[in-house]
Design a protein around this motif. Sequence first.
Motif, PDB file in Angstrom:
ATOM      1  N   ASP A  85      86.880  32.805  56.180  1.00 14.61           N
ATOM      2  CA  ASP A  85      87.032  33.939  55.269  1.00 14.61           C
ATOM      3  C   ASP A  85      88.327  34.696  55.540  1.00 14.61           C
ATOM      4  O   ASP A  85      88.772  35.490  54.702  1.00 14.61           O
ATOM      5  CB  ASP A  85      85.842  34.899  55.406  1.00 14.61           C
ATOM      6  CG  ASP A  85      84.554  34.318  54.860  1.00 14.61           C
ATOM      7  OD1 ASP A  85      84.633  33.362  54.068  1.00 14.61           O
ATOM      8  OD2 ASP A  85      83.472  34.807  55.227  1.00 14.61           O
TER       9      ASP A  85
ATOM     10  N   THR B 287      78.679  38.803  51.458  1.00 17.06           N
ATOM     11  CA  THR B 287      78.919  39.421  50.150  1.00 17.06           C
ATOM     12  C   THR B 287      77.922  40.542  49.897  1.00 17.06           C
ATOM     13  O   THR B 287      78.278  41.616  49.400  1.00 17.06           O
ATOM     14  CB  THR B 287      78.820  38.363  49.042  1.00 17.06           C
ATOM     15  OG1 THR B 287      79.741  37.310  49.321  1.00 17.06           O
ATOM     16  CG2 THR B 287      79.143  38.969  47.692  1.00 17.06           C
ATOM     17  N   THR B 288      76.671  40.300  50.240  1.00 15.28           N
ATOM     18  CA  THR B 288      75.648  41.333  50.176  1.00 15.28           C
ATOM     19  C   THR B 288      75.140  41.550  51.592  1.00 15.28           C
ATOM     20  O   THR B 288      74.425  40.724  52.146  1.00 15.28           O
ATOM     21  CB  THR B 288      74.487  40.918  49.246  1.00 15.28           C
ATOM     22  OG1 THR B 288      74.005  39.628  49.643  1.00 15.28           O
ATOM     23  CG2 THR B 288      74.955  40.843  47.814  1.00 15.28           C
TER      24      THR B 288
END
Length: 400
Positions: free
Chosen positions: A145, A268-269
């Motif tokens: 990432d 992301t969450t």
Amino acid sequence: MKKISAVLLVLVLVGSVAFAGFTGEAETSFGVNLQSGDYGFVNDALVTSDIVFFEQLVDNAGEGDIYAEIQAELTLAFDFEDLASGTDPHVADIAGNAEITSAKIIGDNWYVGILGAMAAPNFASSAIDTDNTPDEDALDLDPSDFVSNGEVGIEVMYADYTFGLSVPYGGADNNFKNGLFSLFGSVTTPDFELADGLTLAFGAAGLLEDNNKAVSASAKGTYTMEEVTASVAADVAYDNTLKAEVAVNAVIDPVTLDVYYATEDDATTSAYTATTHILSVKAAFAVDKFDIEVTGKDLVNSQALGASVDFAATEEISVNVNGGYTLSSGAWYAGAGATYTAEKYVASADATYASAGTVEVNASVESDVLVAGATLSLGYETADILTDAGKITAAVNIAF
């Protein structure tokens, strides 16, 4: 001179249809909502199918000491799903997938893959925490990432060392006239046996761009003896700020211990309100007829503590007691449940009382042997029996 064989891949569509899967079920249930007063029957039918018009798998390799290998798949299909009573089937768009899954030149203990470069190694992930998605994937601080340029390039393996090299073509990535450059490299090592039962492996990646630099390093080790197994995995990434995670697992019969720490949650969450310094611990014990689990999640921030005990009272009866307390908010819960497994049915019930003043209650009886080919069930549920009388549902499910 060694002979090098080239592989020509040809995929030809033919007039054949293969039914990969056709399933369905019909269910009728009668429910009474004790809170709202609603009652009545509900008829549901679910039909799903993955109809494959054509499917071709290819695995071709040349011959010789050095040869080319290519693997591919071609699928033409559509899915449909009839979701509810009285509705027309919902037909998804016809899906086509033509993909080369592997393409390599292979020699003795080496290969060159030409589909892309290996991403930054990622060795550690949580065995305790999950992200906030329906699938609840394991919490994972993935170095790719932060250290990546798309991994457009090649992958090389030699003597169990694997390397990736990515140099995306042109555009905003690499242009010597404009001084633009984007270079990415990655490597993983084989497992090194340092001592009897002790192995270590390493990985690293680096990104060098005209306006950006980033690196990552990973390591994992395992230690195995007759009654002890332990493993440690760690990932570190730096792109102007340092990010790291460590996952530890140890099994010393009858105890299993997991520890996870990450400087941040990059899901992301996110799993927690605070997304930095995630520290969680879980200990599980198996003693005679008891399975005990104690967890401490996000101990730096929310301090969510929990415990669960399963007791196999008999071959037919199992009992569970659980509870939890969150130090940061003072919220807590306590619950208990039991399951009775008989020859022809399974009965279960559980209740949970929370500090918010709610009492959640669930109970059910289910059998798939009383009527051959059908599942009969009777259930009751309420999120809070003090304010919601709940719902009773009797159902029959027939599936193929």
